[in-house]
Design an enzyme around this catalytic site. Structure first.
Site, PDB file in Angstrom:
ATOM      1  N   LEU A  49       0.819  -1.210   0.000  1.00  0.00           N
ATOM      2  CA  LEU A  49       0.000   0.000   0.000  1.00  0.00           C
ATOM      3  C   LEU A  49       0.852   1.259   0.000  1.00  0.00           C
ATOM      4  O   LEU A  49       0.560   2.221  -0.695  1.00  0.00           O
ATOM      5  CB  LEU A  49      -0.919  -0.009   1.227  1.00  0.00           C
ATOM      6  N   ASP A  73      14.095   1.813  11.016  1.00  0.00           N
ATOM      7  CA  ASP A  73      13.078   1.021  11.707  1.00  0.00           C
ATOM      8  C   ASP A  73      12.337   1.968  12.653  1.00  0.00           C
ATOM      9  O   ASP A  73      12.944   2.524  13.568  1.00  0.00           O
ATOM     10  CB  ASP A  73      13.728  -0.116  12.494  1.00  0.00           C
ATOM     11  N   TYR A  89      -2.928  -7.693  16.433  1.00  0.00           N
ATOM     12  CA  TYR A  89      -2.954  -6.812  15.264  1.00  0.00           C
ATOM     13  C   TYR A  89      -4.213  -5.950  15.283  1.00  0.00           C
ATOM     14  O   TYR A  89      -4.158  -4.732  15.106  1.00  0.00           O
ATOM     15  CB  TYR A  89      -2.899  -7.629  13.969  1.00  0.00           C
ATOM     16  N   LYS A 101      -4.557  -1.772  15.598  1.00  0.00           N
ATOM     17  CA  LYS A 101      -5.205  -0.880  14.641  1.00  0.00           C
ATOM     18  C   LYS A 101      -6.318  -0.060  15.296  1.00  0.00           C
ATOM     19  O   LYS A 101      -6.575   1.083  14.907  1.00  0.00           O
ATOM     20  CB  LYS A 101      -5.735  -1.679  13.446  1.00  0.00           C
ATOM     21  N   ILE A 105      -6.809  -6.255   1.580  1.00  0.00           N
ATOM     22  CA  ILE A 105      -6.054  -5.799   0.414  1.00  0.00           C
ATOM     23  C   ILE A 105      -5.243  -6.969  -0.132  1.00  0.00           C
ATOM     24  O   ILE A 105      -4.514  -7.637   0.607  1.00  0.00           O
ATOM     25  CB  ILE A 105      -5.081  -4.654   0.766  1.00  0.00           C
ATOM     26  N   THR A 139      -2.226  -8.075  -1.674  1.00  0.00           N
ATOM     27  CA  THR A 139      -0.836  -7.736  -1.980  1.00  0.00           C
ATOM     28  C   THR A 139      -0.098  -9.031  -2.330  1.00  0.00           C
ATOM     29  O   THR A 139      -0.678 -10.126  -2.288  1.00  0.00           O
ATOM     30  CB  THR A 139      -0.161  -7.081  -0.769  1.00  0.00           C
TER      31      THR A 139
END
Length: 338
Positions: free
Chosen positions: A93, A146, A242, A246, A275, A277
């Site tokens: 993205l 990083d 995760y 978010k 998405i 990818t």
């Protein structure tokens, strides 16, 4: 089984005018487009939220900072002369959005931050970098850092960018990682790493950019990449930390918007749906049922591509969204609207 992979994390009030009787002269002036707003508060807000307008601009009229349209782009969406940073911009993205920014009015430059070494020749990033040089008359600069463990380097890079251009106008914070692990099997180290990149890393990146905007006294727009997973639990996808990270990004965006709004810095989030990818394509090889089941979970019966979010990034970084801050732009095919 633990599966770790990088992913691309994965408008507006209409005012109604009350009919009034106007004199012929007033009607003529309106037809000529020269009626000015007379409310001081409205003028102040218009100046404050125009992303290309410095806070010190003279008051007394509505700010019209739109450049001439380029290549058919509405002037509000023009990003000509902007300096924008994209973290996590080496692939997925992030790299697609970097290209969109370059196309939206020949940006002065885009600076990509990513933890991996600069992508090799033939990669999508290098193709975009070459296109920027050969076709768009601009440039992409790569900085390896990083956002979780290299905060000092992050601040140094951002300061150098600001010094070079005399300002920074925007940020897309797209750096993030994903790990699919049942909650009962998650280790503290795994959770710390996930939250460190997806939340602390986003905060440190936004902080570094906002610090330079404040230093130069300029306004700007920050876009944090969240996810629909910050709003819903993904059916059949076991990634509790995760999703929690978010949700934190969405809330972080609201709070940064509140704190930095008086400085003329807008902060919004984008929450993509699933998405497709390169990494997700590899995931479908391991779990083929997901390629057929995931589209059924949204109202469009389809999966998105990184290109589906190009317009959202340009919108949020441009004057088209100059009165928008503290908002989450969820683009998920209707997944969370059931």
């Amino acid at each position: 089984m633990t599966l770790t992979f990088r992913v691309a994390p994965s408008l507006s009030g209409l005012s109604r005018a009350t009919p009034r009787v106007a004199s012929g002269g007033a009607i003529a002036r309106r037809a000529a487009g020269i009626v000015a707003l007379r409310t001081p508060h409205a003028i102040e807000n218009q100046l404050r939220f125009a992303s290309s307008q410095p806070p010190s601009s003279p008051k007394g009229g509505v700010a019209q900072n739109f450049s001439s349209p380029a290549n058919g782009i509405l002037p509000e969406f023009n990003l000509r002369g902007k300096v924008i940073i994209v973290s996590g911009g080496a692939q997925g993205l992030g790299v697609v959005q970097a290209e969109a920014l370059l196309e939206a009015g020949a940006i002065d430059s885009v600076h990509v931050l990513d933890r991996q070494s600069e992508p090799p020749a033939g990669s999508q990033y290098q193709k975009i970098a070459q296109r920027a040089r050969d076709e768009l008359g601009t440039a992409v600069f790569y900085h390896q850092v990083d956002v979780r463990t290299g905060v000092d380097n992050l601040n140094s890079f951002v300061e150098e960018i600001a010094e070079k251009h005399g300002r920074i106008d925007g940020l897309i914070a797209a750096a993030g990682i994903q790990q699919e692990t049942p909650a009962l099997e998650y280790t503290a180290a795994d959770a710390d790493r996930m939250l460190g990149v997806n939340v602390t890393g986003v905060l440190m990146t936004a902080q570094a950019v906002a610090r330079q905007m404040t230093r130069f006294g300029s306004s700007g727009s920050l876009v944090l990449i969240a996810s629909m997973s910050g709003t819903v639990a993904n059916r059949g996808l076991i990634c509790p930390v995760y999703n929690a990270s978010k949700a934190a990004v969405i809330q972080l965006g609201r709070n940064l918007a509140m704190e930095w709004g008086p400085k003329g810095i807008r902060v919004n989030t984008i929450s993509p749906g699933y998405i497709v990818t390169e990494m997700v394509q590899k995931l479908f090889t391991q779990f083929p049922e997901r390629e057929t089941e995931w589209p059924k979970q949204n109202m469009l019966n389809a999966l998105s591509k990184p290109e589906d979010y190009r317009g959202a990034a340009v919108f949020l970084l441009s004057d088209a969204s100059r009165f928008m801050t503290g908002a989450d732009l969820r683009i998920d095919g209707g997944h969370a609207a059931w």
